[in-house]
Write a protein that holds these residues in place. Structure first.
Motif, PDB file in Angstrom:
ATOM      1  N   ALA A 136      23.411  54.121  62.533  1.00 33.35           N
ATOM      2  CA  ALA A 136      23.416  53.152  63.628  1.00 33.35           C
ATOM      3  C   ALA A 136      22.111  52.370  63.697  1.00 33.35           C
ATOM      4  O   ALA A 136      22.083  51.253  64.225  1.00 33.35           O
ATOM      5  CB  ALA A 136      23.664  53.875  64.948  1.00 33.35           C
ATOM      6  N   SER A 137      21.025  52.950  63.164  1.00 34.13           N
ATOM      7  CA  SER A 137      19.732  52.253  63.200  1.00 34.13           C
ATOM      8  C   SER A 137      19.609  51.197  62.111  1.00 34.13           C
ATOM      9  O   SER A 137      18.683  50.378  62.149  1.00 34.13           O
ATOM     10  CB  SER A 137      18.597  53.273  63.060  1.00 34.13           C
ATOM     11  N   VAL A 138      20.521  51.213  61.142  1.00 32.59           N
ATOM     12  CA  VAL A 138      20.494  50.220  60.064  1.00 32.59           C
ATOM     13  C   VAL A 138      21.255  48.980  60.525  1.00 32.59           C
ATOM     14  O   VAL A 138      22.375  49.096  61.043  1.00 32.59           O
ATOM     15  CB  VAL A 138      21.143  50.786  58.779  1.00 32.59           C
ATOM     16  N   PRO A 139      20.685  47.798  60.385  1.00 33.06           N
ATOM     17  CA  PRO A 139      21.404  46.577  60.794  1.00 33.06           C
ATOM     18  C   PRO A 139      22.774  46.482  60.113  1.00 33.06           C
ATOM     19  O   PRO A 139      22.886  46.638  58.889  1.00 33.06           O
ATOM     20  CB  PRO A 139      20.467  45.451  60.329  1.00 33.06           C
ATOM     21  N   LYS A 140      23.793  46.229  60.900  1.00 33.55           N
ATOM     22  CA  LYS A 140      25.155  46.152  60.366  1.00 33.55           C
ATOM     23  C   LYS A 140      25.299  45.034  59.339  1.00 33.55           C
ATOM     24  O   LYS A 140      26.181  45.075  58.480  1.00 33.55           O
ATOM     25  CB  LYS A 140      26.149  45.925  61.518  1.00 33.55           C
ATOM     26  N   GLU A 141      24.424  44.017  59.452  1.00 36.14           N
ATOM     27  CA  GLU A 141      24.531  42.889  58.520  1.00 36.14           C
ATOM     28  C   GLU A 141      24.363  43.337  57.067  1.00 36.14           C
ATOM     29  O   GLU A 141      24.930  42.732  56.149  1.00 36.14           O
ATOM     30  CB  GLU A 141      23.468  41.826  58.852  1.00 36.14           C
ATOM     31  N   ILE A 142      23.576  44.397  56.841  1.00 33.27           N
ATOM     32  CA  ILE A 142      23.370  44.876  55.472  1.00 33.27           C
ATOM     33  C   ILE A 142      24.682  45.408  54.901  1.00 33.27           C
ATOM     34  O   ILE A 142      25.057  45.106  53.761  1.00 33.27           O
ATOM     35  CB  ILE A 142      22.285  45.982  55.460  1.00 33.27           C
ATOM     36  N   PHE A 143      25.394  46.213  55.696  1.00 33.37           N
ATOM     37  CA  PHE A 143      26.677  46.750  55.238  1.00 33.37           C
ATOM     38  C   PHE A 143      27.712  45.637  55.086  1.00 33.37           C
ATOM     39  O   PHE A 143      28.519  45.644  54.146  1.00 33.37           O
ATOM     40  CB  PHE A 143      27.188  47.805  56.217  1.00 33.37           C
ATOM     41  N   GLU A 144      27.685  44.684  56.004  1.00 31.88           N
ATOM     42  CA  GLU A 144      28.648  43.587  55.935  1.00 31.88           C
ATOM     43  C   GLU A 144      28.397  42.722  54.700  1.00 31.88           C
ATOM     44  O   GLU A 144      29.344  42.280  54.035  1.00 31.88           O
ATOM     45  CB  GLU A 144      28.552  42.738  57.207  1.00 31.88           C
ATOM     46  N   ALA A 145      27.121  42.520  54.363  1.00 32.22           N
ATOM     47  CA  ALA A 145      26.801  41.743  53.169  1.00 32.22           C
ATOM     48  C   ALA A 145      27.263  42.472  51.914  1.00 32.22           C
ATOM     49  O   ALA A 145      27.789  41.850  50.976  1.00 32.22           O
ATOM     50  CB  ALA A 145      25.288  41.492  53.111  1.00 32.22           C
ATOM     51  N   ALA A 146      27.090  43.804  51.897  1.00 31.24           N
ATOM     52  CA  ALA A 146      27.548  44.583  50.748  1.00 31.24           C
ATOM     53  C   ALA A 146      29.064  44.505  50.617  1.00 31.24           C
ATOM     54  O   ALA A 146      29.606  44.390  49.501  1.00 31.24           O
ATOM     55  CB  ALA A 146      27.102  46.035  50.888  1.00 31.24           C
ATOM     56  N   ALA A 147      29.762  44.562  51.754  1.00 33.09           N
ATOM     57  CA  ALA A 147      31.222  44.468  51.716  1.00 33.09           C
ATOM     58  C   ALA A 147      31.674  43.097  51.219  1.00 33.09           C
ATOM     59  O   ALA A 147      32.629  42.985  50.439  1.00 33.09           O
ATOM     60  CB  ALA A 147      31.794  44.747  53.108  1.00 33.09           C
ATOM     61  N   LEU A 148      30.990  42.052  51.655  1.00 35.75           N
ATOM     62  CA  LEU A 148      31.337  40.697  51.202  1.00 35.75           C
ATOM     63  C   LEU A 148      31.080  40.525  49.712  1.00 35.75           C
ATOM     64  O   LEU A 148      31.762  39.740  49.039  1.00 35.75           O
ATOM     65  CB  LEU A 148      30.537  39.654  51.992  1.00 35.75           C
ATOM     66  N   ASP A 149      30.105  41.262  49.183  1.00 37.29           N
ATOM     67  CA  ASP A 149      29.813  41.192  47.745  1.00 37.29           C
ATOM     68  C   ASP A 149      30.774  42.029  46.921  1.00 37.29           C
ATOM     69  O   ASP A 149      30.626  42.114  45.687  1.00 37.29           O
ATOM     70  CB  ASP A 149      28.378  41.675  47.479  1.00 37.29           C
ATOM     71  N   GLY A 150      31.742  42.663  47.581  1.00 39.28           N
ATOM     72  CA  GLY A 150      32.771  43.397  46.860  1.00 39.28           C
ATOM     73  C   GLY A 150      32.497  44.878  46.685  1.00 39.28           C
ATOM     74  O   GLY A 150      33.178  45.542  45.879  1.00 39.28           O
ATOM     75  N   ALA A 151      31.543  45.418  47.410  1.00 45.46           N
ATOM     76  CA  ALA A 151      31.244  46.847  47.281  1.00 45.46           C
ATOM     77  C   ALA A 151      32.377  47.669  47.882  1.00 45.46           C
ATOM     78  O   ALA A 151      32.742  47.489  49.045  1.00 45.46           O
ATOM     79  CB  ALA A 151      29.927  47.175  47.988  1.00 45.46           C
ATOM     80  N   GLY A 152      32.952  48.565  47.083  1.00 41.08           N
ATOM     81  CA  GLY A 152      33.976  49.469  47.588  1.00 41.08           C
ATOM     82  C   GLY A 152      33.336  50.604  48.365  1.00 41.08           C
ATOM     83  O   GLY A 152      32.117  50.690  48.526  1.00 41.08           O
ATOM     84  N   ARG A 153      34.183  51.518  48.847  1.00 44.83           N
ATOM     85  CA  ARG A 153      33.649  52.605  49.672  1.00 44.83           C
ATOM     86  C   ARG A 153      32.732  53.523  48.872  1.00 44.83           C
ATOM     87  O   ARG A 153      31.752  54.041  49.410  1.00 44.83           O
ATOM     88  CB  ARG A 153      34.806  53.401  50.277  1.00 44.83           C
ATOM     89  N   PHE A 154      33.059  53.749  47.599  1.00 49.27           N
ATOM     90  CA  PHE A 154      32.219  54.614  46.771  1.00 49.27           C
ATOM     91  C   PHE A 154      30.819  54.011  46.620  1.00 49.27           C
ATOM     92  O   PHE A 154      29.807  54.695  46.817  1.00 49.27           O
ATOM     93  CB  PHE A 154      32.863  54.803  45.395  1.00 49.27           C
ATOM     94  N   ILE A 155      30.751  52.731  46.268  1.00 54.67           N
ATOM     95  CA  ILE A 155      29.464  52.055  46.109  1.00 54.67           C
ATOM     96  C   ILE A 155      28.756  51.966  47.457  1.00 54.67           C
ATOM     97  O   ILE A 155      27.532  52.167  47.543  1.00 54.67           O
ATOM     98  CB  ILE A 155      29.663  50.642  45.521  1.00 54.67           C
ATOM     99  N   MET A 156      29.506  51.676  48.522  1.00 57.11           N
ATOM    100  CA  MET A 156      28.916  51.563  49.855  1.00 57.11           C
ATOM    101  C   MET A 156      28.274  52.875  50.277  1.00 57.11           C
ATOM    102  O   MET A 156      27.206  52.895  50.906  1.00 57.11           O
ATOM    103  CB  MET A 156      29.991  51.166  50.868  1.00 57.11           C
ATOM    104  N   PHE A 157      28.902  53.981  49.897  1.00 57.39           N
ATOM    105  CA  PHE A 157      28.403  55.292  50.298  1.00 57.39           C
ATOM    106  C   PHE A 157      27.167  55.691  49.496  1.00 57.39           C
ATOM    107  O   PHE A 157      26.120  56.023  50.057  1.00 57.39           O
ATOM    108  CB  PHE A 157      29.503  56.337  50.129  1.00 57.39           C
ATOM    109  N   PHE A 158      27.272  55.629  48.151  1.00 54.82           N
ATOM    110  CA  PHE A 158      26.209  56.169  47.306  1.00 54.82           C
ATOM    111  C   PHE A 158      25.077  55.174  47.038  1.00 54.82           C
ATOM    112  O   PHE A 158      23.919  55.585  46.897  1.00 54.82           O
ATOM    113  CB  PHE A 158      26.787  56.636  45.963  1.00 54.82           C
TER     114      PHE A 158
END
Length: 311
Positions: A197-219
């Motif tokens: 929760a302390s990490v800005p959500k924009e970082i995760f959203e940018a990774a998702a927009l770049d095509g990162a799947g759940r495996f890449i998003m996690f590790f």
């Protein structure tokens, strides 16, 4: 401060801070530092705890440790617990935390957890509300070796004979580790959720927009960003692995059995002191345990050190 001297306002400010630190510092000295220093002193004596007189025996108690099979069995058990419990607990907690905070994908342009994540956090944290002794009593009923045990009763429905979870020397320690993991996971789910929760959500959203799947998003995204929190969790769980006194005391057969298959150092310290009244020898075990804990914490912090990611 003028020319290296404290002005009256600065003196009042520091005096106010010091006044709040004195009481906690005194309590720390009285209830932590002093007992530990006394334990180190007793480790060099033949004190039996029932007489005010004792003799200094030098390193005799520490020498006995090298020939004590039960002591080394307890050290080996701590090694097994240290490898299994933190690793399994952290992996499960990280996985659940990821699902509860980011596993739902993007909703309305924002990253969100799975449906009902708030409720699940409460459910996962519930074991932390229970005292360790209560957890032990509950699992005594669950793990009874006969067909009346809750787990064996469920296994009997599919034709599996009752399993001696706590009376089989090959299973007992692993069973207790499983209970310890069950109890620990909830706290670290909440801890890692706070880290995410302390990490800005924009970082995760940018990774998702770049095509990162759940495996890449996690590790590749989540774990590096909360690595400092993972490091703290690893140290806490490692220290907990050197304890396990209450669970072993309540769950094991004959307090550390069968045949010392589940004994741990805190239990042996208690047994030597309050069963055999060898307070000097018990204190030597305590000093050895403190050395092991401090060594583990220092090595873990050193090995897991990584460059801090700023965001």
């Amino acid at each position: 401060m003028r020319h290296g001297k404290l002005t009256p306002p600065a003196l009042r400010r520091y005096g106010f801070i010091v006044s709040f630190l004195i009481a906690p510092l005194l309590l720390y000295i009285v209830f932590f530092v002093s007992p530990n220093l006394q334990a180190i002193q007793l480790a060099f004596t033949n004190s039996r705890g029932i007489s005010p007189t004792f003799e200094y025996v030098g390193f005799e108690n520490f020498t006995k440790l090298f020939d004590d099979e039960v002591f080394w069995a307890a050290v080996r058990h701590h090694g097994v617990i240290l490898l299994a419990m933190p690793l399994v607990s952290l992996l499960i907690a990280l996985f659940f935390s990821f699902l509860l905070n980011l596993g739902g994908g993007q909703r309305n342009g924002r990253m969100a957890g799975v449906w009902g994540s708030g409720f699940y956090k409460v459910v996962f944290f519930f074991p932390q509300v229970l005292a360790v002794a209560i957890v032990g009593v509950l699992f005594q009923a669950i793990l009874r070796p006969d067909k009346d045990g809750i787990l064996n009763s469920a296994l009997g429905l599919i034709g599996i004979d009752p399993v001696g979870w706590l009376i089989d020397p090959n299973l007992a320690l692993w069973t207790i580790i499983g209970v310890a993991v069950w109890q620990a996971v909830g706290f670290y789910v909440v801890l890692f959720s706070a880290g995410m929760a302390s990490v800005p959500k924009e970082i995760f959203e940018a990774a998702a927009l770049d095509g990162a799947g759940r495996f890449i998003m996690f590790f590749r995204v989540t774990i590096p960003l909360i690595w400092n929190t993972v490091q703290v969790g690893w140290v806490y769980l490692g220290i907990a692995a050197f304890d396990c006194f209450a669970l072993v005391q309540v769950l094991s057969v004959d307090r550390g059995g069968p045949d010392n298959a589940t004994t741990v150092l805190p239990l042996e310290i208690w047994r030597q002191a309050f069963t055999y009244y060898k307070f000097g020898y018990s204190s030597a075990m305590g000093v050895a345990l403190v050395f092991l804990v401090l060594t583990f914490a220092a090595l873990t912090l050193r090995v897991t050190r990584r460059e801090r990611i700023e965001y």
